[in-house]
Motif scaffolding. Structure first.
Motif, short mmCIF file in Angstrom:
data_model
loop_
_atom_site.label_atom_id
_atom_site.label_comp_id
_atom_site.label_asym_id
_atom_site.label_seq_id
_atom_site.Cartn_x
_atom_site.Cartn_y
_atom_site.Cartn_z
N TYR A 14 0.85 -1.19 0.00
CA TYR A 14 0.00 0.00 0.00
C TYR A 14 0.89 1.24 0.00
CZ TYR A 14 -3.64 -3.33 1.22
OH TYR A 14 -4.51 -4.40 1.20
N SER A 15 0.57 2.18 -0.88
CA SER A 15 1.37 3.40 -1.03
C SER A 15 0.46 4.61 -0.94
CB SER A 15 2.10 3.38 -2.38
OG SER A 15 2.65 4.65 -2.68
N ASN A 16 0.87 5.60 -0.16
CA ASN A 16 0.13 6.86 -0.09
C ASN A 16 0.87 7.88 -0.93
OD1 ASN A 16 -2.24 7.98 0.85
ND2 ASN A 16 -1.38 8.74 2.76
N ASP A 17 0.37 8.15 -2.12
CA ASP A 17 1.00 9.08 -3.05
C ASP A 17 0.54 10.49 -2.75
OD1 ASP A 17 1.15 10.70 -5.68
OD2 ASP A 17 2.34 8.92 -6.16
N ILE A 18 1.50 11.38 -2.59
CA ILE A 18 1.23 12.77 -2.21
C ILE A 18 0.17 13.42 -3.10
CG2 ILE A 18 2.25 15.09 -2.16
CD1 ILE A 18 4.86 13.75 -1.20
N ALA A 19 0.29 13.20 -4.39
CA ALA A 19 -0.59 13.86 -5.35
C ALA A 19 -1.67 12.95 -5.91
CB ALA A 19 0.24 14.44 -6.50
N LYS A 20 -1.34 11.67 -6.10
CA LYS A 20 -2.22 10.78 -6.87
C LYS A 20 -3.16 9.95 -6.01
CE LYS A 20 -0.63 12.02 -10.86
NZ LYS A 20 -1.49 12.76 -11.82
N GLY A 21 -2.96 9.93 -4.70
CA GLY A 21 -3.89 9.19 -3.85
C GLY A 21 -3.33 7.88 -3.34
N PHE A 22 -4.22 6.97 -3.03
CA PHE A 22 -3.93 5.70 -2.35
C PHE A 22 -3.77 4.60 -3.40
CE2 PHE A 22 -5.67 1.96 0.06
CZ PHE A 22 -4.74 1.92 1.08
N ASP A 23 -2.59 3.99 -3.46
CA ASP A 23 -2.30 2.94 -4.43
C ASP A 23 -2.20 1.58 -3.75
OD1 ASP A 23 -1.99 4.31 -7.00
OD2 ASP A 23 -0.23 5.25 -6.11
N VAL A 24 -2.64 0.55 -4.46
CA VAL A 24 -2.47 -0.83 -4.01
C VAL A 24 -1.70 -1.59 -5.08
CG1 VAL A 24 -3.59 -2.91 -3.14
CG2 VAL A 24 -4.71 -0.68 -2.84
N LEU A 25 -0.63 -2.26 -4.65
CA LEU A 25 0.22 -3.02 -5.55
C LEU A 25 0.26 -4.47 -5.09
CD1 LEU A 25 3.28 -0.57 -5.63
CD2 LEU A 25 1.32 -0.56 -7.18
N LYS A 26 0.47 -5.38 -6.03
CA LYS A 26 0.63 -6.80 -5.73
C LYS A 26 1.94 -7.27 -6.32
CE LYS A 26 -0.99 -10.98 -4.54
NZ LYS A 26 -1.21 -11.36 -3.14
N ILE A 27 2.79 -7.86 -5.47
CA ILE A 27 4.06 -8.39 -5.96
C ILE A 27 3.95 -9.91 -6.04
CG2 ILE A 27 5.08 -8.35 -3.63
CD1 ILE A 27 7.81 -7.85 -5.11
N ASP A 28 4.37 -10.47 -7.18
CA ASP A 28 4.41 -11.92 -7.41
C ASP A 28 5.84 -12.29 -7.73
OD1 ASP A 28 1.51 -12.69 -7.29
OD2 ASP A 28 1.38 -11.21 -8.90
N ASP A 29 6.54 -12.82 -6.73
CA ASP A 29 7.94 -13.15 -6.90
C ASP A 29 8.28 -14.27 -5.91
OD1 ASP A 29 10.94 -12.82 -6.23
OD2 ASP A 29 10.71 -11.51 -7.97
N ARG A 30 9.02 -15.26 -6.35
CA ARG A 30 9.33 -16.39 -5.48
C ARG A 30 10.05 -15.95 -4.20
NH1 ARG A 30 14.62 -17.25 -5.99
NH2 ARG A 30 15.69 -16.56 -7.90
N ARG A 31 10.78 -14.83 -4.27
CA ARG A 31 11.51 -14.36 -3.10
C ARG A 31 10.60 -13.75 -2.05
NH1 ARG A 31 15.53 -11.39 -7.24
NH2 ARG A 31 13.46 -11.20 -8.20
N THR A 32 9.50 -13.17 -2.49
CA THR A 32 8.57 -12.51 -1.55
C THR A 32 7.32 -13.32 -1.29
OG1 THR A 32 7.50 -11.28 -3.34
CG2 THR A 32 9.37 -10.23 -2.27
N ASP A 33 7.05 -14.35 -2.10
CA ASP A 33 5.80 -15.12 -1.97
C ASP A 33 5.54 -15.66 -0.57
OD1 ASP A 33 5.09 -14.61 -4.55
OD2 ASP A 33 5.68 -16.57 -5.35
N PRO A 34 6.57 -16.15 0.17
CA PRO A 34 6.27 -16.68 1.52
C PRO A 34 5.64 -15.67 2.47
CG PRO A 34 8.44 -17.41 0.78
CD PRO A 34 7.97 -16.38 -0.21
N ALA A 35 5.81 -14.38 2.20
CA ALA A 35 5.23 -13.36 3.08
C ALA A 35 3.70 -13.38 3.05
CB ALA A 35 5.74 -11.98 2.67
N ARG A 36 3.11 -13.97 2.02
CA ARG A 36 1.65 -13.99 1.91
C ARG A 36 1.01 -14.74 3.08
NH1 ARG A 36 0.99 -15.81 -4.44
NH2 ARG A 36 2.03 -14.01 -5.38
N TRP A 37 1.77 -15.63 3.71
CA TRP A 37 1.21 -16.44 4.79
C TRP A 37 1.32 -15.74 6.14
CZ3 TRP A 37 -1.53 -19.99 2.59
CH2 TRP A 37 -1.13 -20.51 1.35
N VAL A 38 1.94 -14.58 6.17
CA VAL A 38 2.09 -13.83 7.42
C VAL A 38 1.01 -12.75 7.46
CG1 VAL A 38 3.63 -12.41 8.82
CG2 VAL A 38 4.58 -14.24 7.39
N HIS A 39 0.10 -12.87 8.40
CA HIS A 39 -1.00 -11.90 8.51
C HIS A 39 -0.96 -11.22 9.86
CE1 HIS A 39 -3.78 -12.29 4.95
NE2 HIS A 39 -2.77 -13.10 4.67
#
Length: 500
Positions: free
Chosen positions: A461-486
Protein backbone atom coordinates in the motif's frame (compact mmCIF):
# COMPACT_ATOMS: atom_id res chain seq x y z
CA UNK A 1 12.73 -9.86 -13.74
CA UNK A 2 12.94 -6.07 -13.74
CA UNK A 3 12.13 -4.06 -16.83
CA UNK A 4 15.08 -2.10 -18.18
CA UNK A 5 14.68 1.62 -18.67
CA UNK A 6 15.71 1.32 -22.29
CA UNK A 7 13.08 -1.27 -23.21
CA UNK A 8 10.19 1.15 -23.53
CA UNK A 9 8.14 -1.27 -25.60
CA UNK A 10 7.83 -3.57 -22.59
CA UNK A 11 6.10 -0.95 -20.45
CA UNK A 12 2.38 -1.25 -19.83
CA UNK A 13 -0.14 1.39 -18.88
CA UNK A 14 -2.55 0.17 -16.24
CA UNK A 15 -6.12 1.29 -15.73
CA UNK A 16 -7.04 3.29 -12.64
CA UNK A 17 -9.55 1.86 -10.20
CA UNK A 18 -11.52 4.50 -8.29
CA UNK A 19 -13.74 4.41 -5.24
CA UNK A 20 -16.37 7.08 -4.97
CA UNK A 21 -17.79 8.82 -1.98
CA UNK A 22 -16.64 9.02 1.61
CA UNK A 23 -18.09 10.01 4.91
CA UNK A 24 -17.00 13.23 6.57
CA UNK A 25 -16.93 12.36 10.25
CA UNK A 26 -18.26 14.69 12.90
CA UNK A 27 -15.57 16.71 14.58
CA UNK A 28 -15.18 17.39 18.26
CA UNK A 29 -12.83 19.98 19.68
CA UNK A 30 -10.34 19.91 22.52
CA UNK A 31 -9.09 22.63 24.76
CA UNK A 32 -6.28 24.90 23.58
CA UNK A 33 -2.91 24.10 24.57
CA UNK A 34 2.27 25.71 21.91
CA UNK A 35 4.29 25.88 18.69
CA UNK A 36 6.90 25.78 15.89
CA UNK A 37 6.47 26.20 12.16
CA UNK A 38 6.47 23.04 10.09
CA UNK A 39 10.08 21.96 9.48
CA UNK A 40 11.09 19.39 6.87
CA UNK A 41 8.83 17.07 4.88
CA UNK A 42 6.70 20.09 4.08
CA UNK A 43 5.02 20.41 0.69
CA UNK A 44 7.49 22.60 -1.16
CA UNK A 45 6.35 25.38 -3.43
CA UNK A 46 6.73 24.70 -7.13
CA UNK A 47 10.23 25.56 -8.28
CA UNK A 48 11.18 26.50 -11.80
CA UNK A 49 14.07 24.61 -13.35
CA UNK A 50 16.49 25.76 -16.02
CA UNK A 51 15.63 25.55 -19.71
CA UNK A 52 18.37 22.95 -20.15
CA UNK A 53 16.84 20.77 -17.39
CA UNK A 54 13.44 21.07 -19.05
CA UNK A 55 14.90 20.08 -22.39
CA UNK A 56 16.76 17.14 -20.85
CA UNK A 57 13.59 15.85 -19.20
CA UNK A 58 11.64 15.97 -22.43
CA UNK A 59 14.47 14.34 -24.37
CA UNK A 60 14.73 11.56 -21.77
CA UNK A 61 11.00 10.87 -22.16
CA UNK A 62 11.24 10.85 -25.96
CA UNK A 63 14.19 8.43 -25.81
CA UNK A 64 12.40 6.11 -23.38
CA UNK A 65 14.94 6.72 -20.61
CA UNK A 66 12.23 7.80 -18.15
CA UNK A 67 8.44 7.33 -18.23
CA UNK A 68 6.26 9.94 -19.86
CA UNK A 69 4.41 12.49 -17.77
CA UNK A 70 2.09 10.53 -15.41
CA UNK A 71 2.87 7.28 -17.26
CA UNK A 72 2.83 4.19 -15.02
CA UNK A 73 5.75 1.76 -15.38
CA UNK A 74 6.77 -1.21 -13.28
CA UNK A 75 8.78 -4.41 -13.20
CA UNK A 76 7.20 -7.62 -14.47
CA UNK A 77 6.73 -8.93 -10.93
CA UNK A 78 4.51 -6.08 -9.70
CA UNK A 79 0.89 -5.31 -10.63
CA UNK A 80 -0.96 -2.07 -9.95
CA UNK A 81 -4.34 -3.28 -8.73
CA UNK A 82 -6.05 -0.11 -7.46
CA UNK A 83 -5.82 3.65 -7.10
CA UNK A 84 -8.14 5.83 -5.02
CA UNK A 85 -7.69 9.53 -5.85
CA UNK A 86 -7.75 12.18 -3.14
CA UNK A 87 -11.27 13.29 -2.25
CA UNK A 88 -12.46 15.72 0.42
CA UNK A 89 -8.97 15.98 1.89
CA UNK A 90 -6.99 17.78 -0.78
CA UNK A 91 -3.78 18.34 1.19
CA UNK A 92 -0.51 16.41 1.05
CA UNK A 93 -0.92 12.67 1.67
CA UNK A 94 1.44 11.38 4.37
CA UNK A 95 1.85 8.20 6.43
CA UNK A 96 -0.17 4.95 6.72
CA UNK A 97 -1.26 2.58 9.50
CA UNK A 98 -3.29 -0.65 9.43
CA UNK A 99 -5.70 -2.57 11.61
CA UNK A 100 -7.69 -5.62 10.56
CA UNK A 101 -9.43 -4.82 7.30
CA UNK A 102 -8.75 -1.10 7.56
CA UNK A 103 -6.03 1.22 6.31
CA UNK A 104 -5.59 4.67 7.87
CA UNK A 105 -4.07 7.34 5.65
CA UNK A 106 -2.70 10.62 6.97
CA UNK A 107 -3.13 13.86 5.07
CA UNK A 108 -2.14 17.43 5.99
CA UNK A 109 -5.88 18.18 6.12
CA UNK A 110 -6.76 15.24 8.41
CA UNK A 111 -7.02 11.49 7.81
CA UNK A 112 -8.96 8.98 5.75
CA UNK A 113 -10.04 5.44 6.64
CA UNK A 114 -10.27 2.77 3.94
CA UNK A 115 -11.91 -0.64 4.09
CA UNK A 116 -9.36 -2.88 2.33
CA UNK A 117 -11.21 -6.21 2.72
CA UNK A 118 -11.00 -6.34 -1.05
CA UNK A 119 -7.60 -4.75 -1.82
CA UNK A 120 -8.55 -4.50 -5.49
CA UNK A 121 -11.42 -2.15 -4.62
CA UNK A 122 -10.78 -0.23 -1.37
CA UNK A 123 -13.76 1.72 -0.05
CA UNK A 124 -13.67 4.98 1.87
CA UNK A 125 -15.22 4.57 5.31
CA UNK A 126 -14.54 8.01 6.78
CA UNK A 127 -12.70 11.24 6.10
CA UNK A 128 -11.90 13.45 9.06
CA UNK A 129 -11.05 17.10 8.49
CA UNK A 130 -8.45 18.11 11.09
CA UNK A 131 -5.70 20.28 9.54
CA UNK A 132 -2.16 20.19 10.89
CA UNK A 133 1.15 19.68 9.16
CA UNK A 134 2.35 16.07 8.81
CA UNK A 135 -0.62 14.39 10.49
CA UNK A 136 1.66 11.40 11.01
CA UNK A 137 -0.72 8.57 11.94
CA UNK A 138 -0.81 5.36 13.97
CA UNK A 139 -3.40 3.14 15.65
CA UNK A 140 -3.57 0.88 18.70
CA UNK A 141 -6.77 -0.86 19.71
CA UNK A 142 -9.57 1.72 19.78
CA UNK A 143 -7.19 4.68 19.63
CA UNK A 144 -5.79 6.64 16.70
CA UNK A 145 -2.88 9.05 17.12
CA UNK A 146 -2.19 12.08 14.94
CA UNK A 147 0.87 14.37 14.95
CA UNK A 148 0.55 18.13 14.50
CA UNK A 149 3.76 19.93 13.54
CA UNK A 150 2.56 23.40 12.61
CA UNK A 151 1.56 26.27 14.83
CA UNK A 152 -2.20 26.40 15.30
CA UNK A 153 -4.51 28.83 17.07
CA UNK A 154 -5.68 26.01 19.36
CA UNK A 155 -5.86 22.21 19.50
CA UNK A 156 -9.27 21.89 17.87
CA UNK A 157 -9.87 20.51 14.38
CA UNK A 158 -11.14 23.91 13.21
CA UNK A 159 -8.04 25.81 14.32
CA UNK A 160 -6.19 28.22 12.06
CA UNK A 161 -2.48 28.79 11.51
CA UNK A 162 -0.76 31.09 13.98
CA UNK A 163 2.85 32.25 14.39
CA UNK A 164 5.14 30.14 16.56
CA UNK A 165 6.15 33.29 18.39
CA UNK A 166 2.65 33.47 19.93
CA UNK A 167 2.57 31.83 23.37
CA UNK A 168 -1.03 30.72 22.88
CA UNK A 169 -0.19 28.69 19.76
CA UNK A 170 -0.61 24.93 19.95
CA UNK A 171 0.96 21.84 18.39
CA UNK A 172 1.51 18.28 19.55
CA UNK A 173 -0.45 15.01 19.63
CA UNK A 174 -4.14 14.42 19.00
CA UNK A 175 -5.96 11.25 20.03
CA UNK A 176 -9.14 9.86 18.49
CA UNK A 177 -11.45 7.04 19.51
CA UNK A 178 -11.95 4.77 16.47
CA UNK A 179 -14.15 2.09 18.05
CA UNK A 180 -16.67 3.17 15.40
CA UNK A 181 -14.62 3.44 12.22
CA UNK A 182 -17.33 5.44 10.48
CA UNK A 183 -17.43 8.06 13.21
CA UNK A 184 -14.04 8.72 14.83
CA UNK A 185 -14.27 10.88 17.96
CA UNK A 186 -11.62 13.39 19.00
CA UNK A 187 -10.93 12.62 22.67
CA UNK A 188 -7.61 14.17 23.72
CA UNK A 189 -4.88 16.65 22.83
CA UNK A 190 -1.41 16.82 24.37
CA UNK A 191 0.91 19.74 23.70
CA UNK A 192 4.57 18.79 23.20
CA UNK A 193 7.73 20.87 22.96
CA UNK A 194 8.37 21.86 19.33
CA UNK A 195 5.24 19.99 18.22
CA UNK A 196 5.13 16.46 16.85
CA UNK A 197 6.75 15.92 13.48
CA UNK A 198 6.42 12.15 13.84
CA UNK A 199 5.54 9.81 16.66
CA UNK A 200 6.10 6.15 17.59
CA UNK A 201 3.94 3.91 19.76
CA UNK A 202 5.25 1.62 22.49
CA UNK A 203 2.03 -0.25 23.39
CA UNK A 204 1.40 -1.98 26.69
CA UNK A 205 -1.72 -3.75 27.91
CA UNK A 206 -3.12 -0.86 29.96
CA UNK A 207 -1.23 2.08 28.45
CA UNK A 208 0.23 3.28 25.19
CA UNK A 209 3.48 5.21 25.38
CA UNK A 210 4.07 7.68 22.56
CA UNK A 211 7.58 8.80 21.61
CA UNK A 212 7.25 12.23 20.01
CA UNK A 213 9.97 13.35 17.60
CA UNK A 214 10.35 17.06 16.85
CA UNK A 215 13.18 19.45 16.12
CA UNK A 216 14.36 22.91 14.99
CA UNK A 217 14.00 24.99 18.16
CA UNK A 218 14.33 28.75 18.11
CA UNK A 219 14.91 31.21 20.93
CA UNK A 220 11.97 33.26 19.60
CA UNK A 221 9.49 30.38 20.11
CA UNK A 222 8.13 30.39 23.68
CA UNK A 223 7.39 26.66 23.61
CA UNK A 224 10.31 25.47 21.52
CA UNK A 225 13.57 26.93 22.75
CA UNK A 226 17.02 25.33 22.53
CA UNK A 227 18.45 23.07 23.64
CA UNK A 228 15.99 20.53 22.29
CA UNK A 229 18.12 17.39 22.50
CA UNK A 230 15.59 14.67 23.28
CA UNK A 231 12.05 13.38 22.76
CA UNK A 232 8.76 13.87 24.56
CA UNK A 233 7.22 10.75 26.10
CA UNK A 234 3.42 10.68 26.45
CA UNK A 235 1.53 8.10 28.51
CA UNK A 236 -2.01 7.35 27.31
CA UNK A 237 -4.27 5.15 29.49
CA UNK A 238 -6.30 3.00 27.08
CA UNK A 239 -9.49 3.25 29.13
CA UNK A 240 -9.06 6.93 29.94
CA UNK A 241 -7.31 8.55 26.94
CA UNK A 242 -8.46 11.97 28.11
CA UNK A 243 -5.84 11.61 30.86
CA UNK A 244 -3.00 11.42 28.32
CA UNK A 245 -0.03 13.50 29.44
CA UNK A 246 3.69 14.05 28.93
CA UNK A 247 5.58 11.98 31.51
CA UNK A 248 9.12 12.85 30.52
CA UNK A 249 11.61 14.39 28.13
CA UNK A 250 14.62 12.02 28.04
CA UNK A 251 17.77 13.71 26.77
CA UNK A 252 19.38 11.60 24.03
CA UNK A 253 22.25 13.97 23.24
CA UNK A 254 23.62 15.34 26.50
CA UNK A 255 26.33 17.94 26.13
CA UNK A 256 27.53 21.41 26.91
CA UNK A 257 26.31 24.46 25.07
CA UNK A 258 22.99 25.80 23.78
CA UNK A 259 22.29 22.89 21.41
CA UNK A 260 23.25 19.89 23.54
CA UNK A 261 25.68 17.23 22.36
CA UNK A 262 24.38 16.18 18.94
CA UNK A 263 26.02 16.68 15.56
CA UNK A 264 27.02 20.36 15.34
CA UNK A 265 26.36 20.52 11.59
CA UNK A 266 27.93 23.33 9.58
CA UNK A 267 30.52 24.77 9.58
CA UNK A 268 32.11 21.83 11.45
CA UNK A 269 30.33 19.34 9.19
CA UNK A 270 29.27 21.18 6.01
CA UNK A 271 26.11 19.89 4.36
CA UNK A 272 25.01 17.99 7.47
CA UNK A 273 22.00 18.92 9.60
CA UNK A 274 22.66 20.10 13.13
CA UNK A 275 21.01 17.69 15.58
CA UNK A 276 18.33 19.51 17.56
CA UNK A 277 16.04 16.55 18.18
CA UNK A 278 14.94 13.45 16.26
CA UNK A 279 13.02 13.09 13.04
CA UNK A 280 11.72 9.56 13.48
CA UNK A 281 12.12 6.55 15.76
CA UNK A 282 11.41 2.87 15.14
CA UNK A 283 10.94 0.57 18.12
CA UNK A 284 11.25 -3.22 18.22
CA UNK A 285 9.33 -4.04 21.42
CA UNK A 286 10.09 -7.79 21.28
CA UNK A 287 13.80 -6.94 21.70
CA UNK A 288 13.41 -3.80 23.86
CA UNK A 289 15.28 -1.90 21.16
CA UNK A 290 14.79 1.33 19.25
CA UNK A 291 16.63 3.05 16.43
CA UNK A 292 16.49 6.81 16.08
CA UNK A 293 17.05 8.90 12.97
CA UNK A 294 18.00 12.22 14.49
CA UNK A 295 18.95 14.81 11.87
CA UNK A 296 22.75 14.55 12.06
CA UNK A 297 22.93 11.33 14.08
CA UNK A 298 21.77 7.73 14.01
CA UNK A 299 21.28 6.08 17.38
CA UNK A 300 20.53 2.67 18.86
CA UNK A 301 18.86 2.64 22.27
CA UNK A 302 17.24 0.41 24.84
CA UNK A 303 13.56 0.82 25.77
CA UNK A 304 13.45 -1.72 28.62
CA UNK A 305 12.06 1.15 30.66
CA UNK A 306 9.82 2.89 28.10
CA UNK A 307 9.75 6.13 30.08
CA UNK A 308 13.54 6.27 30.28
CA UNK A 309 15.13 5.11 27.00
CA UNK A 310 18.90 4.64 27.17
CA UNK A 311 21.26 5.27 24.24
CA UNK A 312 23.51 2.28 23.45
CA UNK A 313 25.39 3.54 20.40
CA UNK A 314 25.51 6.57 18.13
CA UNK A 315 26.87 7.01 14.60
CA UNK A 316 27.38 9.84 12.12
CA UNK A 317 28.11 9.96 8.40
CA UNK A 318 29.44 13.43 7.69
CA UNK A 319 30.37 12.59 4.10
CA UNK A 320 27.17 11.25 2.53
CA UNK A 321 24.28 11.70 5.00
CA UNK A 322 22.66 15.13 5.14
CA UNK A 323 19.55 14.36 7.23
CA UNK A 324 18.96 11.10 9.13
CA UNK A 325 15.27 10.57 8.44
CA UNK A 326 14.00 7.11 9.44
CA UNK A 327 15.11 3.66 10.56
CA UNK A 328 14.11 0.02 10.00
CA UNK A 329 15.36 -3.11 11.79
CA UNK A 330 15.66 -6.43 9.99
CA UNK A 331 13.75 -9.35 11.49
CA UNK A 332 16.73 -10.78 13.40
CA UNK A 333 17.49 -7.34 14.86
CA UNK A 334 21.11 -7.53 13.72
CA UNK A 335 20.81 -4.77 11.10
CA UNK A 336 19.35 -1.29 10.83
CA UNK A 337 18.55 0.56 7.61
CA UNK A 338 18.75 4.35 8.04
CA UNK A 339 17.48 6.72 5.35
CA UNK A 340 18.94 10.07 4.34
CA UNK A 341 16.36 12.63 3.25
CA UNK A 342 18.75 14.84 1.30
CA UNK A 343 16.93 17.96 0.13
CA UNK A 344 14.07 17.55 2.63
CA UNK A 345 11.88 15.62 0.22
CA UNK A 346 11.47 18.48 -2.21
CA UNK A 347 14.68 18.09 -4.23
CA UNK A 348 15.62 16.14 -7.35
CA UNK A 349 18.38 13.95 -5.91
CA UNK A 350 17.95 10.69 -7.87
CA UNK A 351 20.21 11.68 -10.74
CA UNK A 352 23.76 11.11 -11.94
CA UNK A 353 24.95 14.40 -10.47
CA UNK A 354 24.02 13.41 -6.89
CA UNK A 355 25.18 9.83 -7.39
CA UNK A 356 24.40 6.53 -5.59
CA UNK A 357 25.58 7.32 -2.04
CA UNK A 358 23.69 10.51 -1.17
CA UNK A 359 19.95 10.68 -0.54
CA UNK A 360 20.20 6.91 -0.07
CA UNK A 361 19.83 4.22 2.57
CA UNK A 362 22.72 3.36 4.87
CA UNK A 363 22.85 -0.28 5.98
CA UNK A 364 24.38 -0.93 9.41
CA UNK A 365 25.04 -4.25 11.10
CA UNK A 366 24.45 -4.46 14.84
CA UNK A 367 27.56 -6.09 16.26
CA UNK A 368 27.73 -7.30 19.86
CA UNK A 369 25.00 -7.79 22.43
CA UNK A 370 23.03 -5.75 24.91
CA UNK A 371 24.45 -2.45 26.03
CA UNK A 372 27.71 -3.20 24.22
CA UNK A 373 26.08 -3.36 20.78
CA UNK A 374 27.64 -1.26 18.04
CA UNK A 375 26.35 0.01 14.70
CA UNK A 376 28.80 -0.90 11.93
CA UNK A 377 28.35 0.59 8.45
CA UNK A 378 28.25 -1.88 5.54
CA UNK A 379 26.89 -0.18 2.40
CA UNK A 380 24.50 2.25 0.74
CA UNK A 381 21.44 1.47 -1.36
CA UNK A 382 19.72 3.81 -3.78
CA UNK A 383 17.27 3.07 -6.57
CA UNK A 384 19.23 2.35 -9.76
CA UNK A 385 16.86 4.31 -12.04
CA UNK A 386 17.72 7.97 -12.63
CA UNK A 387 14.83 10.40 -12.40
CA UNK A 388 14.28 13.70 -14.19
CA UNK A 389 15.53 16.92 -12.62
CA UNK A 390 11.87 17.94 -12.31
CA UNK A 391 11.09 15.00 -9.98
CA UNK A 392 11.53 15.22 -6.21
CA UNK A 393 13.11 11.91 -5.27
CA UNK A 394 14.98 10.65 -2.20
CA UNK A 395 14.89 7.73 0.27
CA UNK A 396 11.70 7.77 2.36
CA UNK A 397 9.34 5.52 4.36
CA UNK A 398 9.28 1.75 3.94
CA UNK A 399 8.73 -1.56 5.74
CA UNK A 400 9.98 -5.11 5.86
CA UNK A 401 8.43 -7.81 3.71
CA UNK A 402 8.33 -10.73 6.19
CA UNK A 403 10.19 -13.71 4.73
CA UNK A 404 12.23 -16.06 6.91
CA UNK A 405 15.92 -16.07 6.10
CA UNK A 406 15.79 -12.96 3.90
CA UNK A 407 15.98 -9.23 4.53
CA UNK A 408 13.49 -7.70 2.09
CA UNK A 409 12.07 -4.22 2.18
CA UNK A 410 9.56 -2.14 0.23
CA UNK A 411 10.20 1.60 0.25
CA UNK A 412 8.81 4.90 -1.01
CA UNK A 413 11.05 7.26 -2.98
CA UNK A 414 8.60 10.12 -3.68
CA UNK A 415 8.56 10.54 -7.48
CA UNK A 416 11.14 7.76 -7.70
CA UNK A 417 8.15 5.52 -6.96
CA UNK A 418 8.07 2.32 -4.92
CA UNK A 419 11.10 0.02 -4.74
CA UNK A 420 11.40 -3.54 -3.41
CA UNK A 421 14.95 -4.44 -2.50
CA UNK A 422 16.99 -7.19 -0.84
CA UNK A 423 19.64 -6.45 1.82
CA UNK A 424 20.18 -10.03 3.03
CA UNK A 425 23.82 -9.40 2.16
CA UNK A 426 24.43 -6.11 3.97
CA UNK A 427 27.31 -5.26 1.65
CA UNK A 428 25.49 -6.02 -1.63
CA UNK A 429 21.89 -4.76 -1.55
CA UNK A 430 19.91 -4.89 -4.80
CA UNK A 431 16.53 -3.90 -6.15
CA UNK A 432 14.22 -6.76 -7.15
CA UNK A 433 11.05 -4.89 -8.16
CA UNK A 434 9.70 -1.38 -8.72
CA UNK A 435 6.63 0.72 -9.57
CA UNK A 436 6.64 4.37 -10.55
CA UNK A 437 4.90 7.11 -12.44
CA UNK A 438 6.50 9.56 -14.82
CA UNK A 439 7.11 13.16 -13.70
CA UNK A 440 4.17 15.30 -12.65
CA UNK A 441 5.58 18.07 -14.83
CA UNK A 442 8.52 18.59 -17.15
CA UNK A 443 9.02 22.32 -16.60
CA UNK A 444 9.20 22.69 -12.79
CA UNK A 445 9.67 20.68 -9.60
CA UNK A 446 6.26 19.91 -8.11
CA UNK A 447 6.26 17.83 -4.94
CA UNK A 448 4.62 14.46 -5.44
CA UNK A 449 5.14 10.72 -5.43
CA UNK A 450 4.96 8.00 -2.80
CA UNK A 451 5.35 9.21 0.79
CA UNK A 452 4.97 5.79 2.42
CA UNK A 453 5.00 2.30 0.90
CA UNK A 454 4.29 -0.60 3.27
CA UNK A 455 3.63 -4.34 2.99
CA UNK A 456 0.52 -5.54 4.80
CA UNK A 457 -1.15 -8.93 4.56
CA UNK A 458 -0.17 -9.80 1.01
CA UNK A 459 -0.27 -6.38 -0.66
CA UNK A 460 1.82 -3.22 -0.88
CA UNK A 461 0.00 0.00 0.00
CA UNK A 462 1.37 3.40 -1.03
CA UNK A 463 0.13 6.86 -0.09
CA UNK A 464 1.00 9.08 -3.05
CA UNK A 465 1.23 12.77 -2.21
CA UNK A 466 -0.59 13.86 -5.35
CA UNK A 467 -2.22 10.78 -6.87
CA UNK A 468 -3.89 9.19 -3.85
CA UNK A 469 -3.93 5.70 -2.35
CA UNK A 470 -2.30 2.94 -4.43
CA UNK A 471 -2.47 -0.83 -4.01
CA UNK A 472 0.22 -3.02 -5.55
CA UNK A 473 0.63 -6.80 -5.73
CA UNK A 474 4.06 -8.39 -5.96
CA UNK A 475 4.41 -11.92 -7.41
CA UNK A 476 7.94 -13.15 -6.90
CA UNK A 477 9.33 -16.39 -5.48
CA UNK A 478 11.51 -14.36 -3.10
CA UNK A 479 8.57 -12.51 -1.55
CA UNK A 480 5.80 -15.12 -1.97
CA UNK A 481 6.27 -16.68 1.52
CA UNK A 482 5.23 -13.36 3.08
CA UNK A 483 1.65 -13.99 1.91
CA UNK A 484 1.21 -16.44 4.79
CA UNK A 485 2.09 -13.83 7.42
CA UNK A 486 -1.00 -11.90 8.51
CA UNK A 487 -1.04 -9.09 11.04
CA UNK A 488 -3.99 -7.81 13.05
CA UNK A 489 -2.39 -4.38 13.34
CA UNK A 490 0.61 -2.66 11.80
CA UNK A 491 2.28 0.62 12.65
CA UNK A 492 5.54 0.31 10.78
CA UNK A 493 7.50 2.40 13.29
CA UNK A 494 6.34 -0.02 16.00
CA UNK A 495 7.98 -2.93 14.28
CA UNK A 496 6.45 -6.35 15.00
CA UNK A 497 8.14 -9.68 15.43
CA UNK A 498 6.49 -11.24 12.39
CA UNK A 499 7.32 -14.82 13.36
CA UNK A 500 6.75 -14.76 17.11
Amino acid sequence: MILLRGSRTRRRRLGVVTAAGGLLAALLTASPAAAIPDPGDSPAAQKEVSSSDRAEAREAIENGEIPGQDEVVHSDNIRHVANIPKDALSGTNSDLAFQGRYAFAGNYDGFRIFDISNPKAPETVAQVLCPGSQNDISVSGDLLFLSTDSSRSDSSCNSTTQPATEKSSWEGMKVFDISDKRNPRYVAAVETACGSHTHTLVPERKNVYVYVSSYSPNAAYPDCRPPHDGISVIKVPRKAPHKAAVVGFPVLFPGEGPDGGGNPGAPTNPGVSKTTGCHDITVLPSRDLAAGACMGDGILFSIKDPERPKVIDRVQDNVNFAFWHSATFNQKANKVVFTDELGGGGGATCNAEIGPNRGANGIYDIVGKGDRSKLVFRSYFKIPRHQADTENCVAHNGSLIPVRGRDLMVQAWYQGGVSVWDFTNSSKPREIAYFERGPLTTDRITTGGSWSAYYYNGYIYSNDIAKGFDVLKIDDRRTDPARWVHMRELNVQTQPDYFD
